[in-house]
Design a protein around this motif. Structure first.
Motif, PDB file in Angstrom:
ATOM      1  N   GLY A  12      33.526  40.086  56.613  1.00  0.00           N
ATOM      2  CA  GLY A  12      33.869  41.450  57.144  1.00  0.00           C
ATOM      3  C   GLY A  12      33.280  41.522  58.473  1.00  0.00           C
ATOM      4  N   ALA A  13      34.352  41.843  59.541  1.00  0.00           N
ATOM      5  CA  ALA A  13      34.135  42.215  60.696  1.00  0.00           C
ATOM      6  C   ALA A  13      34.193  43.598  61.196  1.00  0.00           C
ATOM      7  CB  ALA A  13      35.257  41.516  61.608  1.00  0.00           C
ATOM      8  N   PRO A  15      30.823  46.733  61.977  1.00  0.00           N
ATOM      9  CA  PRO A  15      29.757  46.493  62.705  1.00  0.00           C
ATOM     10  C   PRO A  15      28.838  45.557  62.237  1.00  0.00           C
ATOM     11  CG  PRO A  15      30.388  48.823  62.509  1.00  0.00           C
ATOM     12  CD  PRO A  15      31.393  47.927  61.603  1.00  0.00           C
ATOM     13  N   ALA A  16      28.613  45.608  60.807  1.00  0.00           N
ATOM     14  CA  ALA A  16      27.325  44.810  60.081  1.00  0.00           C
ATOM     15  C   ALA A  16      27.797  43.342  60.248  1.00  0.00           C
ATOM     16  CB  ALA A  16      27.376  45.070  58.595  1.00  0.00           C
ATOM     17  N   ILE A  34      35.050  36.114  58.431  1.00  0.00           N
ATOM     18  CA  ILE A  34      36.320  36.313  58.038  1.00  0.00           C
ATOM     19  C   ILE A  34      36.800  37.896  57.553  1.00  0.00           C
ATOM     20  CG2 ILE A  34      36.299  33.842  56.947  1.00  0.00           C
ATOM     21  CD1 ILE A  34      36.405  35.128  54.303  1.00  0.00           C
ATOM     22  N   GLU A  35      37.774  38.145  58.143  1.00  0.00           N
ATOM     23  CA  GLU A  35      38.053  39.598  58.005  1.00  0.00           C
ATOM     24  C   GLU A  35      39.385  39.849  57.354  1.00  0.00           C
ATOM     25  OE1 GLU A  35      36.872  42.761  58.773  1.00  0.00           O
ATOM     26  OE2 GLU A  35      38.922  43.340  57.991  1.00  0.00           O
ATOM     27  N   ARG A  45      40.006  51.477  64.193  1.00  0.00           N
ATOM     28  CA  ARG A  45      39.668  52.259  63.190  1.00  0.00           C
ATOM     29  C   ARG A  45      38.525  53.265  63.517  1.00  0.00           C
ATOM     30  NH1 ARG A  45      38.356  48.265  58.424  1.00  0.00           N
ATOM     31  NH2 ARG A  45      36.592  47.862  59.755  1.00  0.00           N
ATOM     32  N   THR A 129      39.664  36.339  49.444  1.00  0.00           N
ATOM     33  CA  THR A 129      38.374  35.910  49.691  1.00  0.00           C
ATOM     34  C   THR A 129      37.564  35.477  48.502  1.00  0.00           C
ATOM     35  OG1 THR A 129      38.353  37.294  51.755  1.00  0.00           O
ATOM     36  CG2 THR A 129      36.231  36.799  50.846  1.00  0.00           C
ATOM     37  N   ASP A 161      31.365  43.360  53.571  1.00  0.00           N
ATOM     38  CA  ASP A 161      32.587  43.351  53.725  1.00  0.00           C
ATOM     39  C   ASP A 161      32.819  45.031  53.038  1.00  0.00           C
ATOM     40  OD1 ASP A 161      31.465  42.925  51.426  1.00  0.00           O
ATOM     41  OD2 ASP A 161      32.969  41.848  50.364  1.00  0.00           O
ATOM     42  N   GLY A 165      34.621  45.953  49.353  1.00  0.00           N
ATOM     43  CA  GLY A 165      34.643  44.507  49.643  1.00  0.00           C
ATOM     44  C   GLY A 165      34.423  43.787  48.118  1.00  0.00           C
ATOM     45  N   ARG A 222      36.372  65.221  68.483  1.00  0.00           N
ATOM     46  CA  ARG A 222      36.294  64.659  67.151  1.00  0.00           C
ATOM     47  C   ARG A 222      35.848  65.858  66.492  1.00  0.00           C
ATOM     48  NH1 ARG A 222      38.521  61.875  63.288  1.00  0.00           N
ATOM     49  NH2 ARG A 222      36.870  60.525  61.979  1.00  0.00           N
ATOM     50  N   TYR A 224      35.363  68.009  62.261  1.00  0.00           N
ATOM     51  CA  TYR A 224      35.676  67.887  60.890  1.00  0.00           C
ATOM     52  C   TYR A 224      35.375  69.260  60.089  1.00  0.00           C
ATOM     53  CZ  TYR A 224      34.086  62.879  61.855  1.00  0.00           C
ATOM     54  OH  TYR A 224      34.045  61.645  61.983  1.00  0.00           O
ATOM     55  N   PRO A 295      28.500  61.517  55.537  1.00  0.00           N
ATOM     56  CA  PRO A 295      28.343  61.384  57.106  1.00  0.00           C
ATOM     57  C   PRO A 295      27.540  62.494  57.753  1.00  0.00           C
ATOM     58  CG  PRO A 295      30.334  62.013  56.320  1.00  0.00           C
ATOM     59  CD  PRO A 295      29.767  61.726  55.247  1.00  0.00           C
ATOM     60  N   ALA A 298      24.906  61.157  60.081  1.00  0.00           N
ATOM     61  CA  ALA A 298      25.452  60.335  61.028  1.00  0.00           C
ATOM     62  C   ALA A 298      24.762  58.972  61.041  1.00  0.00           C
ATOM     63  CB  ALA A 298      25.553  60.896  62.597  1.00  0.00           C
ATOM     64  N   LYS A 299      24.610  58.360  59.882  1.00  0.00           N
ATOM     65  CA  LYS A 299      23.514  57.365  59.651  1.00  0.00           C
ATOM     66  C   LYS A 299      24.395  55.965  59.112  1.00  0.00           C
ATOM     67  CE  LYS A 299      19.822  59.103  60.620  1.00  0.00           C
ATOM     68  NZ  LYS A 299      19.504  59.044  61.969  1.00  0.00           N
ATOM     69  N   ASN A 302      24.286  53.068  61.672  1.00  0.00           N
ATOM     70  CA  ASN A 302      23.021  52.671  62.073  1.00  0.00           C
ATOM     71  C   ASN A 302      22.330  52.075  60.858  1.00  0.00           C
ATOM     72  OD1 ASN A 302      22.905  54.114  64.504  1.00  0.00           O
ATOM     73  ND2 ASN A 302      23.588  55.905  63.455  1.00  0.00           N
TER      74      ASN A 302
HETATM   75  P1  RFL Z   1      32.794  48.213  57.373  1.00  0.00           P
HETATM   76  O1  RFL Z   1      33.104  48.870  58.782  1.00  0.00           O
HETATM   77  O2  RFL Z   1      33.618  49.083  56.328  1.00  0.00           O
HETATM   78  O3  RFL Z   1      33.494  47.058  57.716  1.00  0.00           O
HETATM   79  C1  RFL Z   1      33.696  45.910  56.378  1.00  0.00           C
HETATM   80  C2  RFL Z   1      34.776  45.452  56.812  1.00  0.00           C
HETATM   81  O4  RFL Z   1      35.002  44.126  55.917  1.00  0.00           O
HETATM   82  C3  RFL Z   1      36.216  43.882  55.583  1.00  0.00           C
HETATM   83  N1  RFL Z   1      36.765  43.503  54.371  1.00  0.00           N
HETATM   84  C4  RFL Z   1      37.022  42.162  53.959  1.00  0.00           C
HETATM   85  N2  RFL Z   1      36.851  41.174  54.748  1.00  0.00           N
HETATM   86  C5  RFL Z   1      37.157  39.986  54.240  1.00  0.00           C
HETATM   87  N3  RFL Z   1      37.473  39.796  53.051  1.00  0.00           N
HETATM   88  C6  RFL Z   1      37.453  41.019  51.994  1.00  0.00           C
HETATM   89  N4  RFL Z   1      37.665  40.842  50.830  1.00  0.00           N
HETATM   90  C7  RFL Z   1      37.169  42.254  52.581  1.00  0.00           C
HETATM   91  N5  RFL Z   1      37.065  43.304  52.121  1.00  0.00           N
HETATM   92  C8  RFL Z   1      36.515  44.143  53.236  1.00  0.00           C
HETATM   93  C9  RFL Z   1      37.007  45.442  56.047  1.00  0.00           C
HETATM   94  O5  RFL Z   1      38.318  45.318  56.414  1.00  0.00           O
HETATM   95  C10 RFL Z   1      35.994  45.962  57.282  1.00  0.00           C
HETATM   96  O6  RFL Z   1      36.720  45.488  58.460  1.00  0.00           O
HETATM   97  O7  RFL Z   1      31.382  48.224  56.939  1.00  0.00           O
HETATM   98  P2  RFL Z   1      30.022  48.030  57.780  1.00  0.00           P
HETATM   99  O8  RFL Z   1      30.174  46.814  59.122  1.00  0.00           O
HETATM  100  O9  RFL Z   1      28.890  47.877  56.840  1.00  0.00           O
HETATM  101  O10 RFL Z   1      29.891  49.312  58.688  1.00  0.00           O
HETATM  102  C11 RFL Z   1      29.359  50.655  58.190  1.00  0.00           C
HETATM  103  C12 RFL Z   1      30.095  51.592  58.771  1.00  0.00           C
HETATM  104  O11 RFL Z   1      31.303  51.419  59.187  1.00  0.00           O
HETATM  105  C13 RFL Z   1      29.901  53.034  58.235  1.00  0.00           C
HETATM  106  O12 RFL Z   1      28.623  53.123  57.476  1.00  0.00           O
HETATM  107  C14 RFL Z   1      30.097  54.203  59.305  1.00  0.00           C
HETATM  108  O13 RFL Z   1      31.252  54.441  59.661  1.00  0.00           O
HETATM  109  C15 RFL Z   1      29.768  55.344  58.315  1.00  0.00           C
HETATM  110  N6  RFL Z   1      30.100  56.375  59.513  1.00  0.00           N
HETATM  111  C16 RFL Z   1      28.843  57.031  60.280  1.00  0.00           C
HETATM  112  N7  RFL Z   1      28.029  56.277  60.613  1.00  0.00           N
HETATM  113  C17 RFL Z   1      27.123  56.466  61.724  1.00  0.00           C
HETATM  114  O14 RFL Z   1      26.143  55.505  61.860  1.00  0.00           O
HETATM  115  N8  RFL Z   1      27.164  57.535  62.140  1.00  0.00           N
HETATM  116  C18 RFL Z   1      28.389  58.441  62.392  1.00  0.00           C
HETATM  117  O15 RFL Z   1      28.559  59.384  62.947  1.00  0.00           O
HETATM  118  C19 RFL Z   1      29.351  58.115  61.189  1.00  0.00           C
HETATM  119  N9  RFL Z   1      30.344  58.997  60.836  1.00  0.00           N
HETATM  120  C20 RFL Z   1      31.168  57.412  59.146  1.00  0.00           C
HETATM  121  C21 RFL Z   1      31.265  58.649  60.008  1.00  0.00           C
HETATM  122  C22 RFL Z   1      32.021  57.135  58.365  1.00  0.00           C
HETATM  123  C23 RFL Z   1      33.342  57.793  58.265  1.00  0.00           C
HETATM  124  N10 RFL Z   1      34.289  57.419  57.325  1.00  0.00           N
HETATM  125  C24 RFL Z   1      35.561  57.456  57.522  1.00  0.00           C
HETATM  126  C25 RFL Z   1      33.982  56.466  56.022  1.00  0.00           C
HETATM  127  C26 RFL Z   1      32.543  59.284  59.788  1.00  0.00           C
HETATM  128  C27 RFL Z   1      33.384  59.137  58.897  1.00  0.00           C
HETATM  129  C28 RFL Z   1      34.407  60.063  58.705  1.00  0.00           C
END
Ligand code: RFL
Ligand code: PHB
Length: 397
Positions: A12-13, A15-16, A34-35, A45, A129, A161, A165, A222, A224, A295, A298-299, A302
């Motif tokens: 997964g690419a 933030p984590a 791998i992504e 996104r 994967t 992921d 995932g 942005r 909501y 959400p 906003a965590k 983080n």
């Molecule tokens: P991600 O960002 O979902 O990344 C996971 C990646 O794994 C890939 N993947 C695979 N790759 C290879 N093989 C597989 N089998 C795979 N399956 C999946 C995916 O394509 C993807 O690229 O998880 P990560 O890195 O843990 O990050 C988490 C954050 O994305 C998430 O917690 C935040 O976006 C949540 N969130 C917010 N967080 C905040 O800290 N502050 C905010 O203001 C906030 N607002 C939000 C949010 C999430 C939202 N949505 C859409 C869920 C607002 C919204 C509307």
């Protein structure tokens, strides 16, 4: 195809995964990411927007904060609005910290650029994967790219992921415990080409439902709206969205949002979710793969940053000193912070949204809570302390 051994295989690419790869590289630990999606997809996104001070510090201290510092918007407080009346929570005054408004996809772009500039390996657009051998000491990460199968022997695998995932499912069902709450609403989110109507975020409680005003830049808003969890976006033409935002955010105060072109819209369902433990054998889960928060606080991103910071340090102590203690403690260390943040995200959610099954008593109690939390310095301090973020090393001393 046989390929060289790598110390940490990262799935997964988001933030984590990207930040983990970056932090490991800084201490000389090799990784491959791998992504499933394309680079353009992950970089475009639109998701989270608020970075805790601790997240800002990690990005800055590890050399990936320059663009964030130039383009991000530092916020020293936020506004809670109840039936049109605005009350400010002053983070700086209450807890001496701030948050940064900077899109998650911008963080992802900065991390991808840093990894590639450092010669890091990110394999985009993989399928099939597979994670094998996590209960032994030489797990394998395999995938297919352009019709060619690849397999890498690793010391450890990090499942970054996301919620949908494959990593979490690699932990045997009789080991994994899942805690979940699904909310009876979702958020309809839009990105609009119009200057934000407020310098600070506005969390608005209104009898017609919650609304949030946020932003991505001085030109892009942005926004909501609380909506049914399975809402059909087709029933929300742009004019209806603006009308509802005006009612819920302005609340008859005479102040109006500047309307503009809506460039993106979508509906997100809301849940609280935790999977425990976050480690099984040589597999470590991090970020949304292990937990989801609604959400409202906003965590999400983080928390992902907090997890991988703990994991990177644990791996560093393993490779530098041969100590497994921090790896053994990984799940418990992360879960303490995660549950504290789960509580905050649930609390903000239940306080700010409307519930169809609320009794008249529930409604009055909710309004009293909103009044208290925007009046009492002790209550405002509690909100501020959690919103700007608990210390990254939150947990037993
Ligand atoms: P991600 O960002 O979902 O990344 C996971 C990646 O794994 C890939 N993947 C695979 N790759 C290879 N093989 C597989 N089998 C795979 N399956 C999946 C995916 O394509 C993807 O690229 O998880 P990560 O890195 O843990 O990050 C988490 C954050 O994305 C998430 O917690 C935040 O976006 C949540 N969130 C917010 N967080 C905040 O800290 N502050 C905010 O203001 C906030 N607002 C939000 C949010 C999430 C939202 N949505 C859409 C869920 C607002 C919204 C509307
Ligand atoms: C966002 O800007 O996307 C955002 C801000 C605050 C939240 C959730 C999302 O609580």
């Amino acid at each position: 195809m046989t390929q060289p051994h790598v110390q940490v295989g990262i799935v997964g690419a988001g933030p984590a995964g990207l930040l983990l790869s970056h932090l490991l590289d800084l201490v000389g630990i090799s990784s491959v990411v791998i992504e499933a999606r394309s680079r353009a997809h992950v970089e475009g996104r639109i998701r989270a927007g608020v970075l805790e001070q601790g997240t800002v510090d990690v990005l800055r201290d590890t050399g990936v904060g320059a663009r964030m510092d130039r383009e991000g918007l530092l916020h020293h407080g936020t506004i809670l609005k109840v039936a049109g009346e605005a009350r400010r929570i002053d983070f700086q005054d209450l807890v001496g910290k701030s948050v940064m408004v900077y899109g998650q996809h911008e963080v992802v772009k900065d991390l991808v650029a840093a990894r590639l500039a450092a010669g890091g390996e990110i394999v985009f657009e993989v399928s099939d994967t597979r994670i094998d051998g996590i209960e032994g000491d030489a797990p394998t990460l395999s995938w297919t790219q352009d019709g060619v199968q690849h397999a890498r022997r690793c010391d450890f695998i990090a499942g970054c992921d996301g919620f949908h995932g494959v990593s979490r499912a690699a932990i045997p069902a009789d080991v994994l415990r899942v805690y979940e709450r699904v909310y009876p609403f979702g958020w309809l989110g839009i990105l609009a080409r119009t200057p934000p109507a407020s310098e600070e975020l506005i969390y608005a409680h209104h009898e017609r439902g919650f609304a949030l005003l946020s932003m991505r830049s001085p030109e892009i808003s942005r926004l909501y709206l609380q909506c049914p969890p399975d809402e059909d976006i087709a029933t929300w033409p742009d004019a209806r969205i603006w009308e509802e935002l005006q009612v819920r955010l302005a609340g008859g105060s005479g102040w109006r949002l500047e309307e503009g072109e809506i460039v993106q819209k979508g509906v997100t369902a809301m849940r609280s979710f935790v999977a425990e433990p976050m480690r099984h054998g040589r597999l470590f889960l991090a970020g949304d793969a292990a937990h989801i928060v609604p959400p409202t606080g906003a965590k999400g991103m983080n928390l992902a940053v907090g997890d991988v910071r703990v994991l990177a340090r644990a791996l560093e102590s393993y490779y530098a000193r041969g100590s497994e203690a921090a790896l053994e403690a990984y799940s418990d260390t992360c879960l303490r912070r995660i549950w504290t943040v789960q509580r905050f995200s649930w609390w903000m959610t239940q306080m700010l949204h409307t519930f169809d099954d609320a009794s008249p008593f529930d409604r009055r109690r909710q309004l009293a809570e909103l009044d208290y939390v925007t009046t009492s310095r002790a209550a405002m301090t509690t909100l501020a302390e959690n919103y700007v973020g608990l210390p990254m090393d939150w947990g037993p001393a």
